[in-house]
Design a protein around this motif. Sequence first.
Motif, short mmCIF file in Angstrom:
data_model
loop_
_atom_site.label_atom_id
_atom_site.label_comp_id
_atom_site.label_asym_id
_atom_site.label_seq_id
_atom_site.Cartn_x
_atom_site.Cartn_y
_atom_site.Cartn_z
N GLN A 119 3.14 23.00 11.50
CA GLN A 119 3.62 23.51 12.77
C GLN A 119 3.86 22.37 13.77
N GLU A 120 2.99 21.37 13.76
CA GLU A 120 3.17 20.22 14.64
C GLU A 120 4.44 19.44 14.28
N GLN A 160 7.59 21.39 15.27
CA GLN A 160 7.80 21.35 16.72
C GLN A 160 8.54 20.06 17.12
N GLU A 198 12.59 23.52 13.04
CA GLU A 198 12.05 24.51 12.10
C GLU A 198 13.13 24.85 11.07
#
Length: 548
Positions: A434-435, A438, A442
């Motif tokens: 997810q990091e 970001q 995505e």
Amino acid sequence: MTIHHHAGKPARPEDRINIGRLVSDYFLQAPDISVAEQKVSFGTSGHRGSASKLSFNQQHIEAICQAVAEYRQKQGFQGPLYLGKDTHALSEPAFATAIEVLVANNVPVVIQADDGFTPTPVISRLIIVHNKTQKTKADGLIITPSHNPPTDGGIKYNPPHGGPAEGEITQVIEQRANEIIANKLVDVKRIDFTQALQSPLLSRENFIEFYVDELSQVIDMQAIAKAGVHIGVDPLGGSGIHYWPVIAKKYGLKLDVVNPVVDASFAFMPLDKDGKIRMDCSSPYAMAGLIALKDKFDVAVGNDPDFDRHGIVTKSGGLMNPNHYLAVSIHYLMTHRDWPVSCKIGKTLVSSSLIDRVAKLIERPLSEVPVGFKWFVDGLHDSSYAFGGEESAGASFIARDGSCWTTDKDGFIMTLLAAEMLAVTGKDPYQLYQELAQKLGEPCYGRVEAVANLQQKQVLTSLTPDAITTDMLAGEEITQILSHAPGNNAAIGGIKVCTENGWFAARPSGTEDIYKIYAESFIDDKHLQLIISDAQKLVSAAFEAAGL
């Protein structure tokens, strides 16, 4: 492909195979090699087939092993041949046939001490260590169809570099094996199995102890133990099932094997997306049992039957997309290992472009190659590649000191790496993904399959950039059309079309009567579906142009 109504649910009685009939067919049925589907044919992962379809029978194994023995002799290999098998029903009889033929050809064969199962990465590691320390050259055979359904069998050859054999080697073996079958196997040397077991040419070693002792060279096992990471393991009934308890005991890991069953029918498996039993550790349907247990563990992991693939399940994100985990693994390893900055990151051209963005972020060289782990072998062997990975959840990397670990995919180290990440960073792989997303965007990734006959597959294999007559894909200008991989200029056996925010690749399967379209968008899922739709139209147009 439509998702089967029973996908992800327990196998039903009618889904189970008749093991007795399958094994009988192995011994009693004979292939007709004038039929293409019944010939010896090495795809990206060896020869695969089913006894009932006359594509994996005793004659195939006799001929392949005879061809391998002859190849070894011509090459002057005098070291041991490490022979492994997985837990598929056809692996056991094929293992016996292989021993009979190899010993009859005066090949020194080494097998697991208790005649048990041996994962693919273990054979690779055995070959590499032997050839680093001994003057004679060792090689190996692994009897496995990987994650294929229980009806299937397979066999693959690893030469002295320890990885999957290159095309020029498999072509020699394939051609000779078919010649042997056509000549009614008169050239096959073979002795009785009981006699072979008593031969001094056959020896047994404790592969489990050997491999487990080596693991700390590649994974920070001490960090995992110290952090008390609770690991859940589902071997999916595969060849590494007896390794996990030994790993846990030696390194003091908090590890639970949630499914200790070995059953050649794999009747304990949830059904895959098409309603078949398939031990695909990257499939949310096949992995449904482990996913349901995710909250019990800090990280949960699964592997396919020969343990060259990995599946990662986290509390925070469930089963990780293989591409996402590859990107996270690369970022973590390159920032937590003291490896030379010149070491390349290897990816296949159907793997996510997120990996390209990671490589750019950490300023490391990237090499994009065709599908098939064989393209990473030389780089991993001489450590010019730090990592090699495929979108199909197979990867390996070099040891902590920068030396070669394996030159074949290693599901053990890829799963243990997930635990190391959590132990060292305090974040599980999905949180780390997810990091990254970001920072880098995505990706939406998809793969579709469609039935394709031999002629259609040949058309796809020979496609050139000239076959793409449009300059637009899903509303974006096409920036690149590839028929050869940028990393090594090898033919990709298909076509890849790129835009600024997306791409697709179309190629035939090497093991099944299908073709595959891989696609990715960094805009959204709607854009991804447009890419796939345009790709399907382009493939259909190519078939029509060929009169198919």
